[in-house]
Design an enzyme around this catalytic site. Structure first.
Site, PDB file in Angstrom:
ATOM      1  N   GLU A  48      29.279  33.124  -4.673  1.00  0.00           N
ATOM      2  CA  GLU A  48      29.159  33.881  -3.420  1.00  0.00           C
ATOM      3  C   GLU A  48      28.738  32.973  -2.260  1.00  0.00           C
ATOM      4  OE1 GLU A  48      30.243  36.762  -3.176  1.00  0.00           O
ATOM      5  OE2 GLU A  48      30.207  37.529  -5.219  1.00  0.00           O
ATOM      6  N   ASN A  52      31.059  31.842   0.893  1.00  0.00           N
ATOM      7  CA  ASN A  52      30.650  32.167   2.260  1.00  0.00           C
ATOM      8  C   ASN A  52      30.707  30.939   3.174  1.00  0.00           C
ATOM      9  OD1 ASN A  52      30.273  34.867   1.803  1.00  0.00           O
ATOM     10  ND2 ASN A  52      28.042  34.791   1.755  1.00  0.00           N
ATOM     11  N   ARG A 107      37.326  41.524   2.555  1.00  0.00           N
ATOM     12  CA  ARG A 107      36.018  41.159   2.036  1.00  0.00           C
ATOM     13  C   ARG A 107      35.235  42.461   1.901  1.00  0.00           C
ATOM     14  NH1 ARG A 107      37.170  36.430   1.178  1.00  0.00           N
ATOM     15  NH2 ARG A 107      35.651  36.790  -0.440  1.00  0.00           N
TER      16      ARG A 107
HETATM   17  N1  LIG Z   1      27.608  30.443   5.428  1.00  0.00           N
HETATM   18  C1  LIG Z   1      27.850  31.366   6.362  1.00  0.00           C
HETATM   19  N2  LIG Z   1      28.172  30.996   7.634  1.00  0.00           N
HETATM   20  C2  LIG Z   1      28.431  31.932   8.584  1.00  0.00           C
HETATM   21  N3  LIG Z   1      28.384  33.274   8.378  1.00  0.00           N
HETATM   22  C3  LIG Z   1      28.072  33.702   7.143  1.00  0.00           C
HETATM   23  C4  LIG Z   1      27.784  32.784   6.075  1.00  0.00           C
HETATM   24  N4  LIG Z   1      27.494  33.519   4.969  1.00  0.00           N
HETATM   25  C5  LIG Z   1      27.594  34.802   5.318  1.00  0.00           C
HETATM   26  N5  LIG Z   1      27.939  34.945   6.626  1.00  0.00           N
HETATM   27  C6  LIG Z   1      28.107  36.228   7.364  1.00  0.00           C
HETATM   28  O1  LIG Z   1      27.455  37.249   6.630  1.00  0.00           O
HETATM   29  C7  LIG Z   1      28.365  38.314   6.343  1.00  0.00           C
HETATM   30  C8  LIG Z   1      28.011  38.945   5.017  1.00  0.00           C
HETATM   31  O2  LIG Z   1      28.212  38.034   3.931  1.00  0.00           O
HETATM   32  P1  LIG Z   1      28.541  38.635   2.484  1.00  0.00           P
HETATM   33  O3  LIG Z   1      28.804  37.508   1.555  1.00  0.00           O
HETATM   34  O4  LIG Z   1      27.482  39.609   2.099  1.00  0.00           O
HETATM   35  O5  LIG Z   1      29.881  39.486   2.717  1.00  0.00           O
HETATM   36  P2  LIG Z   1      31.371  38.941   2.961  1.00  0.00           P
HETATM   37  O6  LIG Z   1      31.433  37.490   2.655  1.00  0.00           O
HETATM   38  O7  LIG Z   1      31.794  39.363   4.318  1.00  0.00           O
HETATM   39  O8  LIG Z   1      32.184  39.744   1.861  1.00  0.00           O
HETATM   40  P3  LIG Z   1      32.267  39.405   0.292  1.00  0.00           P
HETATM   41  O9  LIG Z   1      31.220  38.388  -0.012  1.00  0.00           O
HETATM   42  O10 LIG Z   1      31.986  40.718  -0.391  1.00  0.00           O
HETATM   43  O11 LIG Z   1      33.632  38.932   0.047  1.00  0.00           O
HETATM   44  C9  LIG Z   1      29.742  37.688   6.392  1.00  0.00           C
HETATM   45  O12 LIG Z   1      30.751  38.630   6.667  1.00  0.00           O
HETATM   46  C10 LIG Z   1      29.559  36.649   7.513  1.00  0.00           C
HETATM   47  O13 LIG Z   1      29.703  37.250   8.789  1.00  0.00           O
HETATM   48 MG   LIG Z   2      30.715  36.666   0.896  1.00  0.00          MG
END
Ligand SMILES: Nc1ncnc2c1ncn2[C@@H]1O[C@H](COP(=O)(O)OP(=O)(O)OP(=O)(O)O)[C@@H](O)[C@H]1O
Ligand SMILES: [Mg+2]
Lengths: 145, 110
Positions: A48, A52, A107
């Site tokens: 995860e 990200n 996502r």
């Molecule tokens: N490393 C990162 N850099 C920039 N923004 C981030 C980062 N990690 C997370 N985010 C932000 O936080 C939000 C939530 O992250 P999360 O992993 O919970 O959900 P997601 O990645 O959108 O979906 P999923 O992980 O279920 O595929 C993301 O949509 C993004 O906007």
């Molecule tokens: Mg994610």
């Protein structure tokens, strides 16, 4: 018995390295003889955070570096995953279950929730325009120590 | 990751072998959607029995197929939940919206 170990890794932000990061962490904690469930938990949480960094931090451009450092202190495993990407404006909102900034990419917004469910602790530091660091800990109830 | 499709009497079965992560989710989505729009009247069964790893990208791809199929009134089911996917399916809430079966046969016939 006192035991500690550390590795430091870095790799470019391409999707192929998601499985690499999982395998590195799984191998690293295998010295604590984890259960299958503990292994799955760690692999999922690492996947995860690395995904990200690739997808959000570096906007899937594949041109950034991801830094993944792992430590074992007795039975506590710590992994720190860091990118120099775009950063998170509102960390609290980002960590809410189902929140995603890109629903059009299908996502689910469950990444942080998975990390929190599968690890004992998750800490997020982020500065817009500088990058994001996710630090996760899990006690591996090893039979070896 | 390897995908195989088979056609049962009233269902299309998509069997996923290996790991479901962000890298493979796009491929699964594209190939699944081709089958779904070609056979919109058939039930769509996702067989997870040979999946060795799944993260939230897998949740996204399953919920995406659920929404697409629901949009034209079709049916979807999941079969073969094993220990590698059970915990993440549980926490994702997918169990509440998509019926789960032990075997492909049960998923096709129920
Ligand atoms: N490393 C990162 N850099 C920039 N923004 C981030 C980062 N990690 C997370 N985010 C932000 O936080 C939000 C939530 O992250 P999360 O992993 O919970 O959900 P997601 O990645 O959108 O979906 P999923 O992980 O279920 O595929 C993301 O949509 C993004 O906007
Ligand atoms: Mg994610």
């Amino acid at each position: 018995m006192n035991y500690s170990n550390t590795i430091k890794t870095s790799f470019i932000s391409i999707p192929e390295n998601e499985s690499l990061a999982r395998v590195i962490c799984a191998s690293f904690i295998s010295q604590l003889d984890p259960t299958i469930e503990e292994l799955t938990d760690v692999k999922t949480a690492v996947s995860e955070a690395v995904t990200n960094s690739i997808v959000h931090g570096y906007s899937s451009k594949g041109n950034g570096m991801i830094f993944m450092d792992c430590t074992i202190e007795n039975e506590c495993f710590t992994v720190e995953i860091k990118d120099n990407g775009k950063g998170i404006e509102d960390i609290e909102k980002a960590m809410e279950p189902m929140y995603t900034s890109c629903p059009e990419a299908e996502r689910s917004g469950m990444g942080f929730t998975v990390m929190e469910t599968f690890m004992d602790s998750v800490k997020v530091n982020s500065v817009v325009g500088v990058g994001t660091k996710v630090t996760m800990k899990k006690v591996i109830k090893s039979k070896l120590l | 990751m390897k995908l195989t499709f088979s056609s049962e009497k009233n269902a299309t079965v998509m069997k996923i072998c290996g790991e479901i992560d962000h890298r493979y989710a796009i491929q699964i989505r594209n190939e699944a959607d081709k089958k779904i729009v070609t056979y919109p009247d058939k039930k769509f069964v996702i067989d997870l029995s040979e999946v060795s790893f799944m993260d939230s990208s897998g949740i996204g791809v399953i919920i995406g197929r659920y929404k697409l199929i629901k949009s034209f009134g079709g049916e979807i089911a999941i079969s073969g939940v094993n220990s590698a996917v059970g915990k993440i399916l549980e926490m994702s809430g997918i169990k509440k919206i998509i019926p789960l079966f032990d075997t492909v046969e049960d998923a096709v016939n129920n």
